[in-house]
Scaffold this motif. Structure first.
Motif, PDB file in Angstrom:
ATOM      1  N   ALA A  23       0.833  -1.028   0.051  1.00  0.00           N
ATOM      2  CA  ALA A  23       0.049   0.077  -0.047  1.00  0.00           C
ATOM      3  C   ALA A  23       0.992   1.140   0.045  1.00  0.00           C
ATOM      4  O   ALA A  23       1.362   1.819   0.985  1.00  0.00           O
ATOM      5  CB  ALA A  23      -0.817  -0.012   1.147  1.00  0.00           C
ATOM      6  N   LEU A  24       1.084   1.659  -1.273  1.00  0.00           N
ATOM      7  CA  LEU A  24       2.067   2.934  -1.374  1.00  0.00           C
ATOM      8  C   LEU A  24       1.354   4.378  -1.343  1.00  0.00           C
ATOM      9  O   LEU A  24       1.947   5.438  -1.411  1.00  0.00           O
ATOM     10  CB  LEU A  24       3.043   2.651  -2.808  1.00  0.00           C
ATOM     11  CG  LEU A  24       3.880   1.546  -2.456  1.00  0.00           C
ATOM     12  CD1 LEU A  24       4.580   1.267  -3.958  1.00  0.00           C
ATOM     13  CD2 LEU A  24       4.764   1.341  -1.181  1.00  0.00           C
ATOM     14  N   GLY A  25      -0.016   4.048  -1.343  1.00  0.00           N
ATOM     15  CA  GLY A  25      -0.518   5.523  -1.804  1.00  0.00           C
ATOM     16  C   GLY A  25      -0.653   5.674  -3.047  1.00  0.00           C
ATOM     17  O   GLY A  25      -0.595   4.977  -3.939  1.00  0.00           O
ATOM     18  N   SER A  26      -0.730   7.151  -3.384  1.00  0.00           N
ATOM     19  CA  SER A  26      -0.669   7.650  -4.840  1.00  0.00           C
ATOM     20  C   SER A  26       0.582   8.487  -4.944  1.00  0.00           C
ATOM     21  O   SER A  26       0.035   9.878  -5.257  1.00  0.00           O
ATOM     22  CB  SER A  26      -2.067   8.023  -5.022  1.00  0.00           C
ATOM     23  OG  SER A  26      -2.907   7.131  -4.985  1.00  0.00           O
ATOM     24  N   PRO A  27       1.735   8.261  -4.896  1.00  0.00           N
ATOM     25  CA  PRO A  27       2.823   9.104  -4.930  1.00  0.00           C
ATOM     26  C   PRO A  27       2.940   9.646  -6.373  1.00  0.00           C
ATOM     27  O   PRO A  27       2.575   8.933  -7.394  1.00  0.00           O
ATOM     28  CB  PRO A  27       4.030   8.516  -4.620  1.00  0.00           C
ATOM     29  CG  PRO A  27       3.678   6.946  -4.938  1.00  0.00           C
ATOM     30  CD  PRO A  27       2.255   6.773  -4.584  1.00  0.00           C
ATOM     31  N   ASP A  28       3.087  11.000  -6.350  1.00  0.00           N
ATOM     32  CA  ASP A  28       3.122  11.748  -7.996  1.00  0.00           C
ATOM     33  C   ASP A  28       4.568  11.354  -8.447  1.00  0.00           C
ATOM     34  O   ASP A  28       5.569  12.045  -8.054  1.00  0.00           O
ATOM     35  CB  ASP A  28       2.967  12.945  -7.700  1.00  0.00           C
ATOM     36  CG  ASP A  28       3.212  13.889  -8.952  1.00  0.00           C
ATOM     37  OD1 ASP A  28       2.948  13.013 -10.138  1.00  0.00           O
ATOM     38  OD2 ASP A  28       2.898  15.073  -9.332  1.00  0.00           O
ATOM     39  N   LEU A  29       4.632  10.441  -9.275  1.00  0.00           N
ATOM     40  CA  LEU A  29       6.198   9.921 -10.056  1.00  0.00           C
ATOM     41  C   LEU A  29       6.099  10.737 -11.428  1.00  0.00           C
ATOM     42  O   LEU A  29       7.369  10.630 -12.045  1.00  0.00           O
ATOM     43  CB  LEU A  29       5.847   8.624 -10.282  1.00  0.00           C
ATOM     44  CG  LEU A  29       5.659   7.706  -9.116  1.00  0.00           C
ATOM     45  CD1 LEU A  29       5.611   6.068  -9.538  1.00  0.00           C
ATOM     46  CD2 LEU A  29       6.294   7.943  -7.963  1.00  0.00           C
ATOM     47  N   THR A  30       5.585  11.685 -11.439  1.00  0.00           N
ATOM     48  CA  THR A  30       5.698  12.688 -12.851  1.00  0.00           C
ATOM     49  C   THR A  30       7.169  13.149 -13.021  1.00  0.00           C
ATOM     50  O   THR A  30       7.299  13.674 -11.986  1.00  0.00           O
ATOM     51  CB  THR A  30       4.559  13.568 -12.984  1.00  0.00           C
ATOM     52  OG1 THR A  30       3.444  13.029 -13.076  1.00  0.00           O
ATOM     53  CG2 THR A  30       4.838  14.469 -14.434  1.00  0.00           C
ATOM     54  N   LEU A  31       7.845  13.063 -13.774  1.00  0.00           N
ATOM     55  CA  LEU A  31       9.315  13.457 -13.889  1.00  0.00           C
ATOM     56  C   LEU A  31       9.087  15.134 -13.995  1.00  0.00           C
ATOM     57  O   LEU A  31       8.389  15.626 -15.034  1.00  0.00           O
ATOM     58  CB  LEU A  31      10.013  12.892 -14.979  1.00  0.00           C
ATOM     59  CG  LEU A  31      11.515  13.255 -15.217  1.00  0.00           C
ATOM     60  CD1 LEU A  31      11.873  12.660 -13.974  1.00  0.00           C
ATOM     61  CD2 LEU A  31      12.105  13.160 -16.637  1.00  0.00           C
ATOM     62  N   PRO A  32       9.551  15.813 -13.029  1.00  0.00           N
ATOM     63  CA  PRO A  32       9.772  17.306 -13.089  1.00  0.00           C
ATOM     64  C   PRO A  32      10.506  17.889 -14.379  1.00  0.00           C
ATOM     65  O   PRO A  32      11.310  17.137 -14.602  1.00  0.00           O
ATOM     66  CB  PRO A  32       9.988  17.955 -11.799  1.00  0.00           C
ATOM     67  CG  PRO A  32      11.199  16.705 -11.427  1.00  0.00           C
ATOM     68  CD  PRO A  32      10.365  15.288 -11.929  1.00  0.00           C
ATOM     69  N   ARG A  33       9.835  18.826 -14.778  1.00  0.00           N
ATOM     70  CA  ARG A  33      10.759  19.464 -16.096  1.00  0.00           C
ATOM     71  C   ARG A  33      11.715  20.646 -15.596  1.00  0.00           C
ATOM     72  O   ARG A  33      12.697  20.996 -16.125  1.00  0.00           O
ATOM     73  CB  ARG A  33       9.905  19.970 -17.167  1.00  0.00           C
ATOM     74  CG  ARG A  33       9.254  19.008 -18.111  1.00  0.00           C
ATOM     75  CD  ARG A  33      10.312  17.935 -18.641  1.00  0.00           C
ATOM     76  NE  ARG A  33       9.733  16.897 -19.243  1.00  0.00           N
ATOM     77  CZ  ARG A  33      10.433  15.816 -19.745  1.00  0.00           C
ATOM     78  NH1 ARG A  33      11.872  15.738 -19.414  1.00  0.00           N
ATOM     79  NH2 ARG A  33       9.978  14.598 -20.478  1.00  0.00           N
ATOM     80  N   THR A  34      11.395  21.074 -14.204  1.00  0.00           N
ATOM     81  CA  THR A  34      12.227  22.028 -13.558  1.00  0.00           C
ATOM     82  C   THR A  34      12.360  21.601 -12.202  1.00  0.00           C
ATOM     83  O   THR A  34      11.329  20.823 -11.658  1.00  0.00           O
ATOM     84  CB  THR A  34      11.715  23.344 -13.605  1.00  0.00           C
ATOM     85  OG1 THR A  34      10.523  23.721 -13.152  1.00  0.00           O
ATOM     86  CG2 THR A  34      11.646  23.960 -15.256  1.00  0.00           C
ATOM     87  N   PRO A  35      13.219  21.842 -11.662  1.00  0.00           N
ATOM     88  CA  PRO A  35      13.639  21.499 -10.059  1.00  0.00           C
ATOM     89  C   PRO A  35      12.431  22.007  -9.239  1.00  0.00           C
ATOM     90  O   PRO A  35      11.730  23.139  -9.527  1.00  0.00           O
ATOM     91  CB  PRO A  35      14.948  22.284  -9.776  1.00  0.00           C
ATOM     92  CG  PRO A  35      15.763  22.403 -10.956  1.00  0.00           C
ATOM     93  CD  PRO A  35      14.857  22.718 -11.883  1.00  0.00           C
ATOM     94  N   ALA A  36      11.954  21.453  -8.544  1.00  0.00           N
ATOM     95  CA  ALA A  36      10.793  21.663  -7.578  1.00  0.00           C
ATOM     96  C   ALA A  36      11.181  22.984  -6.746  1.00  0.00           C
ATOM     97  O   ALA A  36      10.237  23.973  -6.324  1.00  0.00           O
ATOM     98  CB  ALA A  36      10.250  20.297  -6.552  1.00  0.00           C
ATOM     99  N   ASP A  37      12.198  23.022  -6.300  1.00  0.00           N
ATOM    100  CA  ASP A  37      12.835  24.222  -5.431  1.00  0.00           C
ATOM    101  C   ASP A  37      14.066  24.609  -5.950  1.00  0.00           C
ATOM    102  O   ASP A  37      15.110  24.348  -5.347  1.00  0.00           O
ATOM    103  CB  ASP A  37      12.826  23.549  -3.842  1.00  0.00           C
ATOM    104  CG  ASP A  37      13.240  24.690  -3.077  1.00  0.00           C
ATOM    105  OD1 ASP A  37      13.597  25.942  -3.335  1.00  0.00           O
ATOM    106  OD2 ASP A  37      12.774  24.455  -1.775  1.00  0.00           O
ATOM    107  N   PRO A  38      14.220  25.630  -7.021  1.00  0.00           N
ATOM    108  CA  PRO A  38      15.241  26.195  -7.614  1.00  0.00           C
ATOM    109  C   PRO A  38      16.427  26.788  -6.513  1.00  0.00           C
ATOM    110  O   PRO A  38      17.492  26.375  -6.355  1.00  0.00           O
ATOM    111  CB  PRO A  38      14.854  26.887  -8.641  1.00  0.00           C
ATOM    112  CG  PRO A  38      13.367  26.492  -8.999  1.00  0.00           C
ATOM    113  CD  PRO A  38      12.860  26.141  -7.633  1.00  0.00           C
TER     114      PRO A  38
END
Length: 306
Positions: free
Chosen positions: A262-277
């Motif tokens: 049971a891993l929940g629903s993690p968002d595995l979408t590859l980011p196109r820019t860093p989440a926290d530049p």
């Protein structure tokens, strides 16, 4: 793309020069090596989704309860008593793991783990029923059992290096071991695996294991044949299988990768820019990530347009 993260950062640590250090002298060869591996893989395969799968427990007690020798040779000697087993990890790598986590989070790359489970089990769960082609990046043979041509699940096997990785499909497994990928867990159970402290059936090696599986199909089929006086199993293998009855009762559970967490629903979408530049810049300044950070930013952006 599912990364066996520890497999990759261990390889980076031992493969990258230890002269790679932060301004304060902290080693960062595993951090930078892992970043470079991810950049290379993303550039080559252009995944839409990516997970850095994590060992929340590298030696789960439920596996040790079934086979006490499981990964026992990797436990730090001085650990005893009720404390959890500690994996023998070189100190210069140990100090880099929190930096790796900070780096992955700053870039927005999903880290996925599960309590009392290994990364293998997380990978097995995410790869099963993914609804899209899956590439599993690992140097661990155990994960060959996940190969599924129909579901487009394959292994990018890094045993010879990330730059020389092999694309493992069912034909590759068949050519290498003379069994199908779905039979690999039973094959590993029979012949054993010293790297995991898996003893195997005494006197059964690769060839006999493959012969038995090709003749009787599955572990259940082999055990049934061993106890059937009318079967065409020879007296040698028959005796060995019967003698290993206790081991064969528990080993398949240890070897099989879990697929039902049971891993929940993690968002595995590859980011196109860093989440926290801003955090990426801070980490770059603190740890001297340099060209490795630049390459990863460019890899996430994807191929240049036009």
């Amino acid at each position: 793309m599912l990364l066996d993260t520890a497999s990759l950062y261990f390889r980076a640590f031992f493969g990258m020069p230890d002269s790679l250090k932060a301004p304060d002298g902290t080693p960062v060869n595993a951090v930078r090596g892992l970043m470079d591996f991810i950049s290379r893989l993303v550039n080559e395969y252009q995944p839409t989704h990516l997970a850095c799968c994590w060992d929340n427990d590298w030696r789960p007690q439920w596996r040790v309860d079934l086979i006490p020798t499981y990964k026992a040779h990797r436990v730090v000697d001085e650990v005893s008593g009720p404390a959890p087993d500690v994996e023998e990890v070189p100190d210069p790598l140990l100090v880099q793991i929190p930096i790796i986590i900070d780096m992955l989070e700053a870039f927005g790359l999903a880290i996925v783990g599960a309590d009392e489970m290994e990364a293998d089990d997380v990978i097995g769960t995410l790869a099963t029923g993914a609804g899209m082609p899956v590439d599993v990046v690992t140097g661990d043979r155990d994960l060959f059992q996940l190969v599924d041509d129909a579901a487009e699940v394959r292994i990018l096997y890094t045993a010879r290096g990330v730059g020389k990785h092999e694309r493992v499909d069912n034909a590759w497994v068949r050519a290498k071991y003379d069994v199908d990928a779905a039979q690999y867990p039973d094959f590993a159970t029979l012949r054993g695996d010293a790297s995991d402290g898996l003893p195997g059936v005494k006197g059964v090696g690769d060839k006999t294991a493959a012969t038995l599986l090709n003749r009787f199909g599955t572990m259940d089929g082999i055990i049934a044949a061993a106890h059937d006086p009318e079967s065409d199993m020879g007296p040698g293998p028959r005796g060995k299988i019967k003698a290993a009855a206790d081991y064969l009762e528990v080993a398949p559970t240890v070897v099989a990768v879990r697929r039902d967490l049971a891993l929940g629903s993690p968002d595995l979408t590859l980011p196109r820019t860093p989440a926290d530049p801003d955090r990426v810049l801070e980490l770059d300044k603190q740890w001297g990530l340099g060209s490795s950070a630049v390459r990863l930013v460019e890899a996430l952006q994807g191929p240049a347009q036009g």
